[in-house]
Scaffold this motif. Sequence first.
Motif, PDB file in Angstrom:
ATOM      1  N   LEU A  18       0.812  -1.214   0.000  1.00 28.40           N
ATOM      2  CA  LEU A  18       0.000   0.000   0.000  1.00 28.40           C
ATOM      3  C   LEU A  18       0.843   1.261   0.000  1.00 28.40           C
ATOM      4  O   LEU A  18       0.521   2.226  -0.682  1.00 28.40           O
ATOM      5  N   ALA A  19       1.903   1.266   0.816  1.00 25.91           N
ATOM      6  CA  ALA A  19       2.692   2.491   0.972  1.00 25.91           C
ATOM      7  C   ALA A  19       4.055   2.166   1.564  1.00 25.91           C
ATOM      8  O   ALA A  19       4.233   1.143   2.223  1.00 25.91           O
ATOM      9  N   ARG A  20       4.965   3.095   1.353  1.00 24.23           N
ATOM     10  CA  ARG A  20       6.271   3.063   2.022  1.00 24.23           C
ATOM     11  C   ARG A  20       6.383   4.335   2.837  1.00 24.23           C
ATOM     12  O   ARG A  20       6.046   5.412   2.359  1.00 24.23           O
ATOM     13  N   VAL A  21       6.837   4.175   4.050  1.00 22.82           N
ATOM     14  CA  VAL A  21       7.014   5.329   4.931  1.00 22.82           C
ATOM     15  C   VAL A  21       8.300   5.134   5.719  1.00 22.82           C
ATOM     16  O   VAL A  21       8.500   4.091   6.344  1.00 22.82           O
ATOM     17  N   ASN A  22       9.188   6.099   5.632  1.00 23.22           N
ATOM     18  CA  ASN A  22      10.500   6.004   6.261  1.00 23.22           C
ATOM     19  C   ASN A  22      11.153   4.685   5.866  1.00 23.22           C
ATOM     20  O   ASN A  22      11.342   4.431   4.701  1.00 23.22           O
ATOM     21  N   ASP A  23      11.488   3.846   6.827  1.00 25.06           N
ATOM     22  CA  ASP A  23      12.154   2.581   6.521  1.00 25.06           C
ATOM     23  C   ASP A  23      11.208   1.396   6.590  1.00 25.06           C
ATOM     24  O   ASP A  23      11.639   0.262   6.800  1.00 25.06           O
ATOM     25  N   ALA A  24       9.909   1.627   6.407  1.00 29.43           N
ATOM     26  CA  ALA A  24       8.920   0.559   6.525  1.00 29.43           C
ATOM     27  C   ALA A  24       8.016   0.517   5.304  1.00 29.43           C
ATOM     28  O   ALA A  24       7.893   1.485   4.559  1.00 29.43           O
ATOM     29  N   VAL A  25       7.378  -0.622   5.132  1.00 29.41           N
ATOM     30  CA  VAL A  25       6.379  -0.797   4.092  1.00 29.41           C
ATOM     31  C   VAL A  25       5.079  -1.236   4.770  1.00 29.41           C
ATOM     32  O   VAL A  25       5.106  -1.954   5.768  1.00 29.41           O
ATOM     33  N   VAL A  26       3.957  -0.749   4.238  1.00 30.73           N
ATOM     34  CA  VAL A  26       2.638  -1.145   4.730  1.00 30.73           C
ATOM     35  C   VAL A  26       2.031  -2.029   3.651  1.00 30.73           C
ATOM     36  O   VAL A  26       1.911  -1.620   2.492  1.00 30.73           O
ATOM     37  N   ARG A  27       1.666  -3.238   4.054  1.00 26.39           N
ATOM     38  CA  ARG A  27       1.072  -4.187   3.120  1.00 26.39           C
ATOM     39  C   ARG A  27      -0.287  -4.626   3.641  1.00 26.39           C
ATOM     40  O   ARG A  27      -0.521  -4.637   4.847  1.00 26.39           O
ATOM     41  N   VAL A  28      -1.158  -5.037   2.733  1.00 20.48           N
ATOM     42  CA  VAL A  28      -2.438  -5.617   3.098  1.00 20.48           C
ATOM     43  C   VAL A  28      -2.426  -7.056   2.576  1.00 20.48           C
ATOM     44  O   VAL A  28      -1.837  -7.346   1.527  1.00 20.48           O
ATOM     45  N   ALA A  29      -3.050  -7.950   3.342  1.00 19.74           N
ATOM     46  CA  ALA A  29      -3.110  -9.354   2.929  1.00 19.74           C
ATOM     47  C   ALA A  29      -4.421  -9.967   3.395  1.00 19.74           C
ATOM     48  O   ALA A  29      -4.983  -9.561   4.415  1.00 19.74           O
ATOM     49  N   GLN A  30      -4.877 -10.930   2.628  1.00 17.95           N
ATOM     50  CA  GLN A  30      -6.015 -11.735   3.058  1.00 17.95           C
ATOM     51  C   GLN A  30      -5.476 -12.998   3.706  1.00 17.95           C
ATOM     52  O   GLN A  30      -4.531 -13.609   3.202  1.00 17.95           O
ATOM     53  N   LEU A  31      -6.046 -13.362   4.827  1.00 14.58           N
ATOM     54  CA  LEU A  31      -5.694 -14.617   5.489  1.00 14.58           C
ATOM     55  C   LEU A  31      -6.910 -15.523   5.457  1.00 14.58           C
ATOM     56  O   LEU A  31      -8.042 -15.075   5.659  1.00 14.58           O
ATOM     57  N   ALA A  74      -6.555 -18.205  10.073  1.00 14.42           N
ATOM     58  CA  ALA A  74      -7.885 -17.606  10.005  1.00 14.42           C
ATOM     59  C   ALA A  74      -8.863 -18.675   9.536  1.00 14.42           C
ATOM     60  O   ALA A  74      -8.708 -19.219   8.435  1.00 14.42           O
ATOM     61  N   ASP A  75      -9.845 -18.986  10.370  1.00 10.05           N
ATOM     62  CA  ASP A  75     -10.840 -19.998  10.013  1.00 10.05           C
ATOM     63  C   ASP A  75     -11.782 -19.500   8.923  1.00 10.05           C
ATOM     64  O   ASP A  75     -12.315 -20.288   8.152  1.00 10.05           O
ATOM     65  N   GLU A  76     -12.006 -18.215   8.862  1.00 17.27           N
ATOM     66  CA  GLU A  76     -12.801 -17.554   7.830  1.00 17.27           C
ATOM     67  C   GLU A  76     -11.927 -16.428   7.260  1.00 17.27           C
ATOM     68  O   GLU A  76     -10.993 -15.988   7.920  1.00 17.27           O
ATOM     69  N   PRO A  77     -12.219 -15.933   6.066  1.00 15.68           N
ATOM     70  CA  PRO A  77     -11.382 -14.860   5.503  1.00 15.68           C
ATOM     71  C   PRO A  77     -11.268 -13.654   6.448  1.00 15.68           C
ATOM     72  O   PRO A  77     -12.250 -13.227   7.051  1.00 15.68           O
ATOM     73  N   ALA A  78     -10.064 -13.163   6.588  1.00 19.56           N
ATOM     74  CA  ALA A  78      -9.764 -11.967   7.385  1.00 19.56           C
ATOM     75  C   ALA A  78      -8.726 -11.172   6.616  1.00 19.56           C
ATOM     76  O   ALA A  78      -7.984 -11.725   5.791  1.00 19.56           O
ATOM     77  N   HIS A  79      -8.675  -9.874   6.876  1.00 19.04           N
ATOM     78  CA  HIS A  79      -7.683  -9.020   6.224  1.00 19.04           C
ATOM     79  C   HIS A  79      -6.848  -8.317   7.270  1.00 19.04           C
ATOM     80  O   HIS A  79      -7.368  -7.915   8.315  1.00 19.04           O
ATOM     81  N   VAL A  80      -5.564  -8.211   6.994  1.00 19.43           N
ATOM     82  CA  VAL A  80      -4.640  -7.573   7.920  1.00 19.43           C
ATOM     83  C   VAL A  80      -3.796  -6.543   7.188  1.00 19.43           C
ATOM     84  O   VAL A  80      -3.560  -6.658   5.977  1.00 19.43           O
ATOM     85  N   LEU A  81      -3.349  -5.561   7.954  1.00 23.91           N
ATOM     86  CA  LEU A  81      -2.308  -4.660   7.492  1.00 23.91           C
ATOM     87  C   LEU A  81      -1.032  -5.104   8.174  1.00 23.91           C
ATOM     88  O   LEU A  81      -1.024  -5.384   9.383  1.00 23.91           O
ATOM     89  N   LEU A  82       0.032  -5.183   7.425  1.00 29.96           N
ATOM     90  CA  LEU A  82       1.344  -5.569   7.945  1.00 29.96           C
ATOM     91  C   LEU A  82       2.266  -4.376   7.806  1.00 29.96           C
ATOM     92  O   LEU A  82       2.306  -3.739   6.752  1.00 29.96           O
TER      93      LEU A  82
END
Length: 111
Positions: free
Chosen positions: A27-40, A92-100
């Motif tokens: 999704l984005a890069r900020v300073n020395d990090a990356v923000v990602r989204v994923a489905q579990l 995740a027993d059912e679909p879930a979404h996370v930001l990493l």
Amino acid sequence: MTETTTPPTSILAAIAGLPGPFQQHELARVNDAVVRVAQLHGEFPWHHHDEDELFLCWDGALRIELAGQPPVRLGPGDIYVIPRGVRHRPVADEPAHVLLIERPETKQYGN
């Protein structure tokens, strides 16, 4: 010096575009990090990282199983940091979404 700005990113649109479980999208890069989204959905393989890893549950519910410790349960809006070197796997027993939030070089399946 003129700074370049980018338009806002829609987390909902990124989630809708994910091809399936355990696929990530940056999704984005900020300073020395990356923000990602994923489905579990289901069980991810056991692994560890040489750096901390932050999970923010966006929707659904999941648990993070930790080697030798009770699992951590997350629901919408919950955040948890897995310390570097700790073997873990999200489930995740059912679909879930996370930001990493992690370093750009963090490997999805660990070190």
